[in-house]
Design a protein around this motif. Structure first.
Motif, PDB file in Angstrom:
ATOM      1  N   THR A  57      29.248 -19.713  -5.567  1.00 48.01           N
ATOM      2  CA  THR A  57      29.422 -19.275  -6.946  1.00 48.01           C
ATOM      3  C   THR A  57      29.627 -17.763  -6.914  1.00 48.01           C
ATOM      4  O   THR A  57      28.993 -17.062  -6.126  1.00 48.01           O
ATOM      5  CB  THR A  57      28.204 -19.606  -7.837  1.00 48.01           C
ATOM      6  N   ALA A  58      30.531 -17.309  -7.749  1.00 46.14           N
ATOM      7  CA  ALA A  58      30.804 -15.876  -7.890  1.00 46.14           C
ATOM      8  C   ALA A  58      31.348 -15.689  -9.301  1.00 46.14           C
ATOM      9  O   ALA A  58      32.126 -16.511  -9.779  1.00 46.14           O
ATOM     10  CB  ALA A  58      31.817 -15.411  -6.851  1.00 46.14           C
ATOM     11  N   PRO A  59      30.934 -14.630  -9.973  1.00 46.04           N
ATOM     12  CA  PRO A  59      31.348 -14.444 -11.367  1.00 46.04           C
ATOM     13  C   PRO A  59      32.841 -14.158 -11.509  1.00 46.04           C
ATOM     14  O   PRO A  59      33.417 -13.441 -10.671  1.00 46.04           O
ATOM     15  CB  PRO A  59      30.510 -13.256 -11.831  1.00 46.04           C
ATOM     16  N   PRO A  60      33.458 -14.695 -12.561  1.00 48.24           N
ATOM     17  CA  PRO A  60      34.887 -14.429 -12.800  1.00 48.24           C
ATOM     18  C   PRO A  60      35.197 -12.942 -12.956  1.00 48.24           C
ATOM     19  O   PRO A  60      36.299 -12.497 -12.634  1.00 48.24           O
ATOM     20  CB  PRO A  60      35.178 -15.174 -14.103  1.00 48.24           C
ATOM     21  N   GLU A  61      34.214 -12.153 -13.403  1.00 50.01           N
ATOM     22  CA  GLU A  61      34.468 -10.719 -13.577  1.00 50.01           C
ATOM     23  C   GLU A  61      34.409  -9.950 -12.255  1.00 50.01           C
ATOM     24  O   GLU A  61      34.550  -8.721 -12.250  1.00 50.01           O
ATOM     25  CB  GLU A  61      33.517 -10.106 -14.614  1.00 50.01           C
ATOM     26  N   ALA A  62      34.234 -10.655 -11.157  1.00 46.28           N
ATOM     27  CA  ALA A  62      34.279 -10.042  -9.813  1.00 46.28           C
ATOM     28  C   ALA A  62      35.357 -10.772  -9.006  1.00 46.28           C
ATOM     29  O   ALA A  62      35.058 -11.493  -8.052  1.00 46.28           O
ATOM     30  CB  ALA A  62      32.922 -10.154  -9.134  1.00 46.28           C
ATOM     31  N   PRO A  63      36.632 -10.603  -9.401  1.00 45.73           N
ATOM     32  CA  PRO A  63      37.687 -11.432  -8.810  1.00 45.73           C
ATOM     33  C   PRO A  63      37.909 -11.246  -7.312  1.00 45.73           C
ATOM     34  O   PRO A  63      38.231 -12.218  -6.626  1.00 45.73           O
ATOM     35  CB  PRO A  63      38.942 -11.065  -9.607  1.00 45.73           C
ATOM     36  N   THR A  64      37.737 -10.033  -6.775  1.00 43.88           N
ATOM     37  CA  THR A  64      37.957  -9.895  -5.333  1.00 43.88           C
ATOM     38  C   THR A  64      36.873 -10.635  -4.553  1.00 43.88           C
ATOM     39  O   THR A  64      37.166 -11.365  -3.609  1.00 43.88           O
ATOM     40  CB  THR A  64      38.018  -8.417  -4.886  1.00 43.88           C
ATOM     41  N   THR A  65      35.648 -10.496  -4.987  1.00 46.47           N
ATOM     42  CA  THR A  65      34.542 -11.189  -4.332  1.00 46.47           C
ATOM     43  C   THR A  65      34.705 -12.699  -4.485  1.00 46.47           C
ATOM     44  O   THR A  65      34.506 -13.460  -3.537  1.00 46.47           O
ATOM     45  CB  THR A  65      33.202 -10.729  -4.942  1.00 46.47           C
ATOM     46  N   ARG A  66      35.078 -13.124  -5.676  1.00 45.15           N
ATOM     47  CA  ARG A  66      35.309 -14.549  -5.938  1.00 45.15           C
ATOM     48  C   ARG A  66      36.457 -15.068  -5.062  1.00 45.15           C
ATOM     49  O   ARG A  66      36.409 -16.189  -4.550  1.00 45.15           O
ATOM     50  CB  ARG A  66      35.607 -14.732  -7.424  1.00 45.15           C
ATOM     51  N   GLY A  67      37.485 -14.239  -4.882  1.00 47.33           N
ATOM     52  CA  GLY A  67      38.603 -14.628  -4.018  1.00 47.33           C
ATOM     53  C   GLY A  67      38.163 -14.819  -2.581  1.00 47.33           C
ATOM     54  O   GLY A  67      38.552 -15.787  -1.923  1.00 47.33           O
ATOM     55  N   PHE A  68      37.331 -13.896  -2.082  1.00 44.90           N
ATOM     56  CA  PHE A  68      36.818 -14.037  -0.715  1.00 44.90           C
ATOM     57  C   PHE A  68      35.969 -15.305  -0.586  1.00 44.90           C
ATOM     58  O   PHE A  68      36.070 -16.028   0.404  1.00 44.90           O
ATOM     59  CB  PHE A  68      35.986 -12.817  -0.323  1.00 44.90           C
ATOM     60  N   ALA A  69      35.130 -15.582  -1.581  1.00 48.09           N
ATOM     61  CA  ALA A  69      34.303 -16.793  -1.551  1.00 48.09           C
ATOM     62  C   ALA A  69      35.192 -18.036  -1.531  1.00 48.09           C
ATOM     63  O   ALA A  69      34.926 -18.997  -0.812  1.00 48.09           O
ATOM     64  CB  ALA A  69      33.354 -16.813  -2.750  1.00 48.09           C
ATOM     65  N   SER A  70      36.265 -17.998  -2.311  1.00 49.53           N
ATOM     66  CA  SER A  70      37.198 -19.120  -2.375  1.00 49.53           C
ATOM     67  C   SER A  70      37.892 -19.337  -1.031  1.00 49.53           C
ATOM     68  O   SER A  70      38.026 -20.475  -0.571  1.00 49.53           O
ATOM     69  CB  SER A  70      38.232 -18.856  -3.476  1.00 49.53           C
ATOM     70  N   ILE A  71      38.328 -18.244  -0.403  1.00 45.65           N
ATOM     71  CA  ILE A  71      38.977 -18.358   0.911  1.00 45.65           C
ATOM     72  C   ILE A  71      38.042 -19.032   1.904  1.00 45.65           C
ATOM     73  O   ILE A  71      38.440 -19.948   2.625  1.00 45.65           O
ATOM     74  CB  ILE A  71      39.404 -16.968   1.424  1.00 45.65           C
ATOM     75  N   LEU A  72      36.792 -18.596   1.931  1.00 41.21           N
ATOM     76  CA  LEU A  72      35.845 -19.191   2.885  1.00 41.21           C
ATOM     77  C   LEU A  72      35.508 -20.629   2.518  1.00 41.21           C
ATOM     78  O   LEU A  72      35.445 -21.491   3.396  1.00 41.21           O
ATOM     79  CB  LEU A  72      34.582 -18.340   2.988  1.00 41.21           C
ATOM     80  N   ALA A  73      35.295 -20.903   1.231  1.00 39.09           N
ATOM     81  CA  ALA A  73      34.978 -22.280   0.826  1.00 39.09           C
ATOM     82  C   ALA A  73      36.122 -23.215   1.201  1.00 39.09           C
ATOM     83  O   ALA A  73      35.900 -24.311   1.737  1.00 39.09           O
ATOM     84  CB  ALA A  73      34.675 -22.339  -0.668  1.00 39.09           C
ATOM     85  N   GLN A  74      37.347 -22.796   0.942  1.00 38.87           N
ATOM     86  CA  GLN A  74      38.498 -23.637   1.272  1.00 38.87           C
ATOM     87  C   GLN A  74      38.746 -23.708   2.774  1.00 38.87           C
ATOM     88  O   GLN A  74      39.161 -24.743   3.299  1.00 38.87           O
ATOM     89  CB  GLN A  74      39.753 -23.101   0.581  1.00 38.87           C
ATOM     90  N   GLY A  75      38.493 -22.593   3.468  1.00 38.72           N
ATOM     91  CA  GLY A  75      38.783 -22.539   4.890  1.00 38.72           C
ATOM     92  C   GLY A  75      37.746 -23.180   5.781  1.00 38.72           C
ATOM     93  O   GLY A  75      38.073 -23.673   6.866  1.00 38.72           O
ATOM     94  N   LEU A  76      36.475 -23.192   5.340  1.00 42.66           N
ATOM     95  CA  LEU A  76      35.407 -23.757   6.171  1.00 42.66           C
ATOM     96  C   LEU A  76      35.127 -25.224   5.858  1.00 42.66           C
ATOM     97  O   LEU A  76      34.722 -25.974   6.736  1.00 42.66           O
ATOM     98  CB  LEU A  76      34.113 -22.944   6.010  1.00 42.66           C
ATOM     99  N   THR A  77      35.324 -25.619   4.605  1.00 42.69           N
ATOM    100  CA  THR A  77      35.048 -26.999   4.209  1.00 42.69           C
ATOM    101  C   THR A  77      35.975 -27.954   4.966  1.00 42.69           C
ATOM    102  O   THR A  77      37.180 -27.735   5.039  1.00 42.69           O
ATOM    103  CB  THR A  77      35.205 -27.162   2.687  1.00 42.69           C
ATOM    104  N   GLY A  78      35.373 -28.979   5.543  1.00 45.47           N
ATOM    105  CA  GLY A  78      36.135 -29.969   6.294  1.00 45.47           C
ATOM    106  C   GLY A  78      36.148 -29.717   7.791  1.00 45.47           C
ATOM    107  O   GLY A  78      36.602 -30.563   8.561  1.00 45.47           O
TER     108      GLY A  78
END
Length: 146
Positions: free
Chosen positions: A77-98
């Motif tokens: 989870t990362a707040p929408p008002e922190a888009p760069t941090t949220r983007g990094f979290a998304s990259i890792l969630a998508q890249g590590l899952t599976g």
């Protein structure tokens, strides 16, 4: 960095960034921020199950699941008002899952520095993504040993 160590999905994400002119990479990171996968229902109202990523200035929380088959799922989870941090979290969630636990543990700790973002986002933000990766790997180690 050893090319063979980087799992295919993370290599694809890295290449996607590196194919763009440096000026356009921040926009791609923002696009990833919109793609942060939602957390599963069992985690929605249970913040105590998450770990705060202290390296991030924004409130970022992660939790790792390791299935009986050794396959990893990363939730963040990362707040929408922190888009760069949220983007990094998304990259890792998508890249590590599976990935298998072994593949997650083999991801080089300098992966965040390989995205070509070091001149467009602050070193503190890159450090935050590195913190997310290292915490995810620690959780994988702990949950794989359990």
């Amino acid at each position: 960095m050893t090319e063979a160590v980087l799992p295919e999905r993370l290599a694809e994400i890295r290449d996607e960034f590196l194919e763009l002119p440096e000026a356009d990479r921040l926009q791609l990171l923002l696009e990833y921020s919109y793609e942060l996968p939602p957390v599963p229902a069992e985690y929605e109202d249970h913040p105590e199950l998450y770990e705060r990523v202290a390296e991030c200035q924004s409130p970022v929380f992660i939790v790792i699941d390791v299935g009986g088959d050794g396959i990893v799922a990363m939730h963040a989870t990362a707040p929408p008002e922190a888009p760069t941090t949220r983007g990094f979290a998304s990259i890792l969630a998508q890249g590590l899952t599976g990935l298998s636990a072994a593949d997650v543990l083999a991801v080089p700790g300098d992966f965040p520095q390989t995205l070509g973002l070091t001149r467009v986002v602050s070193p503190l933000r890159i450090s935050g993504m590195t913190g997310m990766l290292l915490r995810a790997q620690r959780q994988v180690r702990e949950k794989s040993a359990a």
